[in-house]
Enzyme design. Structure first.
Site, PDB file in Angstrom:
ATOM      1  N   ASP A  52       0.681   9.482  -0.514  1.00 26.93           N
ATOM      2  CA  ASP A  52      -0.670   9.232   0.175  1.00 26.93           C
ATOM      3  C   ASP A  52      -1.646   8.248  -0.694  1.00 26.93           C
ATOM      4  O   ASP A  52      -1.852   8.469  -1.968  1.00 26.93           O
ATOM      5  CB  ASP A  52      -1.237  10.664   0.075  1.00 26.93           C
ATOM      6  CG  ASP A  52      -2.784  10.402   1.207  1.00 26.93           C
ATOM      7  OD1 ASP A  52      -2.483  10.138   2.393  1.00 26.93           O
ATOM      8  OD2 ASP A  52      -3.803  10.909   0.519  1.00 26.93           O
ATOM      9  N   GLU A 101       1.954   5.001   1.083  1.00 29.25           N
ATOM     10  CA  GLU A 101       1.048   4.542   2.262  1.00 29.25           C
ATOM     11  C   GLU A 101      -0.100   3.800   1.513  1.00 29.25           C
ATOM     12  O   GLU A 101      -0.593   4.156   0.513  1.00 29.25           O
ATOM     13  CB  GLU A 101       0.472   5.771   2.692  1.00 29.25           C
ATOM     14  CG  GLU A 101      -0.785   5.704   3.639  1.00 29.25           C
ATOM     15  CD  GLU A 101      -1.905   6.624   3.579  1.00 29.25           C
ATOM     16  OE1 GLU A 101      -2.628   6.740   4.763  1.00 29.25           O
ATOM     17  OE2 GLU A 101      -2.008   6.946   2.522  1.00 29.25           O
TER      18      GLU A 101
END
Length: 568
Positions: free
Chosen positions: A223, A284
């Protein structure tokens, strides 16, 4: 459309260099709280995932990626982690995780878990100890604490804004009740940023990686992988008014894409290399160009990076052609596969997004008052065509739960049901991401459409979910579920993920046209892909239609339809 194909999933095992599973895999994102609820409390859980693994096997995916299921106060749906090495009771137990992992592996499905290294929850023991410690202490050095500006430190250390809206700094209160230092949170105030210049932070995440690798996970989706490192001195920066919330359209943002973050992932790469089985890291990383994204997947760093420039491209043939060409140039140039994605838990579902007629910056979401409301029929037709294009492309593809059912964004959520921090931090000016996170429908006639045995759901499901439920689509050859199954089976049978793409001329600017060769020379051993993004039908070349995104008579390709053709 041709009849549904079936093809066995491969066994999980060792592969030769250059043929690792993640280079061509189709990976299915599970947002656990919205996938399937076995306990009946209205929140999806790990036993719910286990119960539906056979459905995912029949869909034909190679791996699943699970969004966070760790212990968390759930202020940001689990992306505020309080314990990285345990399962939140909302989702089950570590034993439930182990059972799910074993069941997935038994079906030839690999498992990727989410990792959130940019920030923790404010309830993480480290942060609680930091709040209780003095400025300059080792405890505070784990996070980004700073003195404020102004005579009494009343102003934040700089002007950075949170991704969720509002200031990116929150001031602490000292034990005696006086105002204290400020701490940085690029997201919600309950998500303080780690200080990644601290060796203790680096060592802790090595421990976390090994904890899950030892349990047998196949990799990590990271993330905010372009965050973590901030420019020295924390200089002021204000994003452009129309910038997306994660910095994908901007250069030189002092808290995104800093050079120092690459050494972190080189270190993680070495940790994964200690383990057998082609473990993978996926970034990401919202970056302005395909070339900048490719820097995250150089040979000693990550293995994959989400192709957000592709995701954000509108339904326009020339633009899609350009981003595909750039991707197939940039990623292989560093030895990595191109990746393709159209939806996830942070963006408007592509069955709605591709039919928007007004600007909608990433992170804003859509609601009843948003301009440019999508036309559902147009959105679904384009989404099916876009997916047909995507799943023919060489490399690896990601699917988001529910897109195989043609689920649109849920626009008419009542204000009182919304839960995204973006909604609250902007006083309702941005709808946020709740609309793509509504629990998915499994059975039209069951309570909660089969999501939960009690009918409970943490976000309300719309009435139209009944007609989109999986059991309704199961045996309908014209359904979106049937389309996805056929695409995935044909992709596997034709080995398209490992193919080579060649652009085809002569179809006009409004038609996306290419051939994917899968080993043999010339037209044999290849699949031709056409997608009509124009306003008039176009003639089809000779050949056998393998799959089409919509039923048609097989002569002229209709508008907003894509097709795969094999040479006769």
């Amino acid at each position: 459309m041709t009849s549904q194909l079936t093809s066995p999933l491969p066994e999980i095992g060792e592969t030769r260099p250059g043929a690792e599973w993640w280079r061509t895999a189709v990976i299915y994102q599970i947002y656990p709280r919205s996938f399937a609820d076995a306990s009946g409390d209205g929140i999806g859980d790990l036993p719910g995932v286990t119960a539906h693994l056979d459905d995912l096997r029949s869909l034909g995916v190679d791996a699943v990626w699970l969004s966070p299921f760790y212990r968390s106060p759930q202020h940001d749906a689990g992306y505020d982690v309080a314990d990285y090495c345990d399962v939140d009771p909302l989702f089950g137990t570590l034993a439930d995780f182990d059972d799910m992992l074993a069941a997935a592996h038994a079906r030839g499905i690999r498992v990727i878990v989410d990792l959130v290294p940019n920030h923790s929850s404010d309830q993480h023991p480290w942060f609680q100890r930091a709040l209780a410690a003095a400025p300059g202490s080792p405890e505070r050095a784990l996070y980004m604490f700073r003195d404020g500006k102004g005579e009494n430190g009343d102003l934040p250390p700089n002007n950075w804004e949170s991704v969720f809206g509002g200031p990116a700094w929150t001031r602490t209160t000292n034990p005696d009740g006086t105002p204290g230092q400020w701490y940085l949170h690029l997201f919600d105030t309950t998500q303080p940023d780690f200080d990644w210049s601290n060796p203790a932070v680096q060592e802790e995440f090595r421990r976390i990686l090994r904890f899950w690798l030892d349990r047998g996970v196949d990799g990590f989706r990271v993330d905010v992988a372009h965050g973590l490192v901030k420019t020295d001195g924390l200089p002021d920066h204000l994003p452009a008014v129309d910038a997306d919330s994660m910095g994908g359209g901007e250069e030189n943002v002092p808290y995104w894409g800093q050079e120092g973050v690459h050494e972190i992932y080189r270190d993680w790469h070495r940790v994964l290399a200690e383990y057998d089985g082609d473990r993978a890291l996926c970034a990401e990383a919202w970056l302005p160009t395909v070339d900048s994204t490719a820097e995250w997947v150089r040979p000693d760093e990550m293995h994959q990076a989400f192709n957000f420039p592709y995701l954000m491209t509108e339904w326009e043939a020339a633009a899609i052609r350009e981003v595909i060409a750039e991707s197939l140039r940039a990623f292989p140039a560093v030895g990595a596969p191109a990746t393709w994605v159209l939806s996830n838990h942070d963006v408007v579902r592509h069955a709605s997004r591709l039919a928007l007629t007004a600007e909608n910056p990433q992170g804003h979401g859509i609601g009843p008052d948003s301009p440019g409301q999508p036309i559902p029929e147009v959105g679904l037709r384009r989404a099916r065509a876009a997916t047909t294009v995507m799943l023919a492309l060489p490399g690896s593809a990601y699917l988001y739960q529910g897109e195989e059912l043609g689920l649109p964004e849920v626009i008419a959520l009542p204000p009182e049901s919304r839960q995204d921090p973006t909604w609250f931090r902007t006083d309702g000016e941005r709808y946020g991401r709740d609309g793509c996170r509504v629990p998915i429908p499994w059975s039209a006639d069951a309570p909660g459409y089969g999501f939960s045995p009690t009918g409970e759901a943490w976000l309300p499901q719309p009435a139209e979910w009944a007609q989109l439920a999986r059991d309704v689509q199961e045996d309908d050859p014209e359904s979106t579920l049937w389309l996805y199954r056929t695409l995935l089976a044909t992709r596997r049978a034709e080995n398209l993920g490992a193919g080579a793409l060649e652009w085809l001329d002569g179809y006009g600017e409004d038609v996306l046209a290419f051939r994917v060769s899968t080993g043999a020379t010339g037209a044999a051993g290849s699949v031709t892909v056409l997608a009509n993004a124009g306003r008039t039908p176009v003639p089809l070349p000779a050949g056998t239609v393998l799959v089409a995104s919509e039923p048609f008579d097989g002569t002229d390709l209709p508008v907003d339809v894509a097709v795969w053709i094999a040479a006769d």
